[in-house]
Design an enzyme around this catalytic site. Sequence first.
Site, short mmCIF file in Angstrom:
data_model
loop_
_atom_site.label_atom_id
_atom_site.label_comp_id
_atom_site.label_asym_id
_atom_site.label_seq_id
_atom_site.Cartn_x
_atom_site.Cartn_y
_atom_site.Cartn_z
N CYS A 1 0.83 -1.20 0.00
CA CYS A 1 0.00 0.00 0.00
C CYS A 1 0.87 1.26 0.00
CB CYS A 1 -0.93 0.06 1.21
SG CYS A 1 -2.06 -1.31 1.32
N ARG B 1 4.07 -0.21 -4.76
CA ARG B 1 3.80 -0.77 -3.42
C ARG B 1 2.49 -1.54 -3.39
NH1 ARG B 1 6.98 1.94 0.54
NH2 ARG B 1 5.65 1.02 2.12
N TRP C 1 -2.67 -2.77 -1.76
CA TRP C 1 -2.34 -4.18 -1.95
C TRP C 1 -3.20 -4.91 -0.93
CZ3 TRP C 1 -0.40 -8.34 0.87
CH2 TRP C 1 0.02 -9.44 0.10
N ASN D 1 -1.89 2.09 5.79
CA ASN D 1 -0.99 1.04 5.33
C ASN D 1 -0.60 0.24 6.57
OD1 ASN D 1 1.02 -0.51 4.20
ND2 ASN D 1 2.51 1.15 4.08
N GLY D 2 -0.79 -1.08 6.52
CA GLY D 2 -0.47 -1.91 7.68
C GLY D 2 -1.61 -2.89 7.92
N GLU E 1 17.24 -17.89 -7.79
CA GLU E 1 16.88 -16.51 -8.12
C GLU E 1 16.35 -16.41 -9.55
OE1 GLU E 1 16.23 -13.94 -6.65
OE2 GLU E 1 16.53 -12.28 -8.03
N LYS F 1 12.66 -15.11 -10.56
CA LYS F 1 12.43 -14.00 -11.51
C LYS F 1 11.42 -14.43 -12.57
CE LYS F 1 13.57 -11.31 -9.80
NZ LYS F 1 14.26 -11.31 -8.56
N HIS G 1 17.26 -37.10 -7.80
CA HIS G 1 16.54 -37.53 -6.60
C HIS G 1 15.05 -37.20 -6.72
CE1 HIS G 1 20.25 -38.64 -4.64
NE2 HIS G 1 20.77 -37.50 -5.04
N LYS H 1 5.95 -4.38 -4.06
CA LYS H 1 7.39 -4.27 -3.90
C LYS H 1 7.83 -4.49 -2.46
CE LYS H 1 11.52 -3.20 -5.34
NZ LYS H 1 12.19 -4.28 -6.08
#
Length: 613
Positions: free
Chosen positions: A2, A27, A74, A100-101, A486, A490, A509, A608
């Site tokens: 947010c 965000r 978000w 926000n939170g 990584e 991505k 395996h 983000k």
Amino acid sequence: MCGIVAYLGQREAYPILINGLKRLEYRGYDSAGVALMQNEAIVLHKCKGKVADLEELCRDKDVSSHLGIAHTRWATHGEPNDKNAHPHLSENGKLALIHNGIVENYLVLRKELVRRGYQLVSDTDTEVVVHLIEDIYKNEQVDLAEAVRLALVGVVGTYALAIISAENPNQLIVAKRGSPLLIGIGDNEYFIGSDGAPIVEYTKNVIYLQEGELAILSLGQDIVIKNSKNKAQRPYLEKLEISLEQLEKGNFEHYMLKEIFEQPNAIKDSMRGRINTRKDMVSLGGIIKYEEKMLNAKRFIIAACGTSWHAGLVGEYLFESLVRVPVEVEYASEFRYRNPIINEDDVLIVISQSGETADTLAAVELAKAKGATVIGICNVVGSTMARNTHAGSYTHAGPEIGVASTKAFSAQITVLSLMALNLAHKKGKIPLSQYHRLISDLEAIPDKIQEILMQNDYIKEIAKFVAQTSNAIYMGRGVNFPVALEGALKLKEISYIHAEGYPAAEMKHGPIALIDEAMPVIVLATEQETYEKVVSNIQEVRARKGKIISVVSKGDTLVKEMSDYAIEIPLTEELLTPLLSCVPLQLLAYHVALLRGCDVDKPRNLAKSVSVE
Ligand code: M6R
């Protein structure tokens, strides 16, 4: 998570708010809204979708105002839709709030408010706060700021919030606990942001609101800051360390591509001033006071999330090879709830681009409470991590806007390399010749990345093949194993192709069962101790008709011949290979996502900065 932005002053608020939301959209981007003060009344516009949808909604509306609050969301509580979008209004419509939170006790508060006759219209945790404030304001004979403070005493959880009231059309109240909030100070005007991005265009003078603080911003009056116990606090003015140019896309189509291409400079900036000209000393100013603790550490614990966790895994190789002290790498989210054994002679290294990741910050508090030394590696100057750790080193990669982390990763590895080299040298764990060689190789990395970036068009060709698949496997060994993880992260986060990273030898395996002629296997097969073993692993995949896309060292012929596509990267010290091998994988993911028509900078469901649990 947010983005919140607010303005109070003489200018038109709406363009500042919309512009600010666009800068904060990384965000969260599932809904957006704005509340404007017009003729001592609050006018609300909000909708599901991106900031562009909100702009469209407001196109023919009267948006003139000098005070407003705006939000890009978000979703945590309640699906992304119009009614759950912020701002939220109190029942009498006289208060509007953005948040926000997370309000952890929202169900209890909601029940109580309903019992008192309030009708809540959204499914969010936030809405209870604005009703609670209204309730206290109506019944307790206190001013609005005190009503806000009293309401927040009853809130369990985290918040950065901004409130406006139709009864105080020249006042803005903001408060913070656990989520970042900055106040930009102009000439009798105030700019509020979840970070500096929406503010820097107007002023570089900012106040970072501290935990539990509340600020009353009124036109023509000095700013008033109080702590949660209602004690006045002295405002502490700081300078924003970002520039507008860093926040723009420039000539690049996407932030992600810009940030991939910025890596040579980002790495140079990470090293700047930390290696002396004779190359006989690496020093990280930010940790000098705690260097003794690091030199005497019996164990390093590295805690982080996502890409930063992958950088931590590279750090494990660097520290164990060079410093010869045991390292454990932890998902911060698991670490905090595991009742981990932490001793006073442990050093916890936390890694975060944003410096606001809730789980990583919780790991900081846990380790501090157990007496360990906590060192931060983070990118955002002035972030909560930077403030809450004992000491630390900034990565100095510059603002990273694309949700998929790229330059922050390589800058984190650069800082970890410098830290490991510094400690190894001071502990006498590596010969001087190796120390100098590694420093020289590190300094050569930016030019080598430049060489890799020149293969962008070739990688775009490879992407055409990968874009048609629905699964992909990434394999690497040793220090390249975290790079495989990584690379897979991505690809999946921006192209939505299912991808997994494995240590190459683990394939047989189990995962090898997945290989068929449609499966791209991206193999990190650079010159390293286990090169021959990786060659065998490639043979095993080829025998099952898997398609090999390899990342090889310049001059390689063996793996190249075995590959459907091979990307060459320059040679470097094995331990520094991740700084190079990650780059083609970033470009590959970018082009695949683009070919699949995905929103590269704002992938679905993501944000983000993950500042909630
Ligand atoms: O800001 P942080 O580095 O603490 O963020 C951690 C993760 O949320 C982040 O790396 C995430 O995995 C990225 N989207 C990866 O590209």
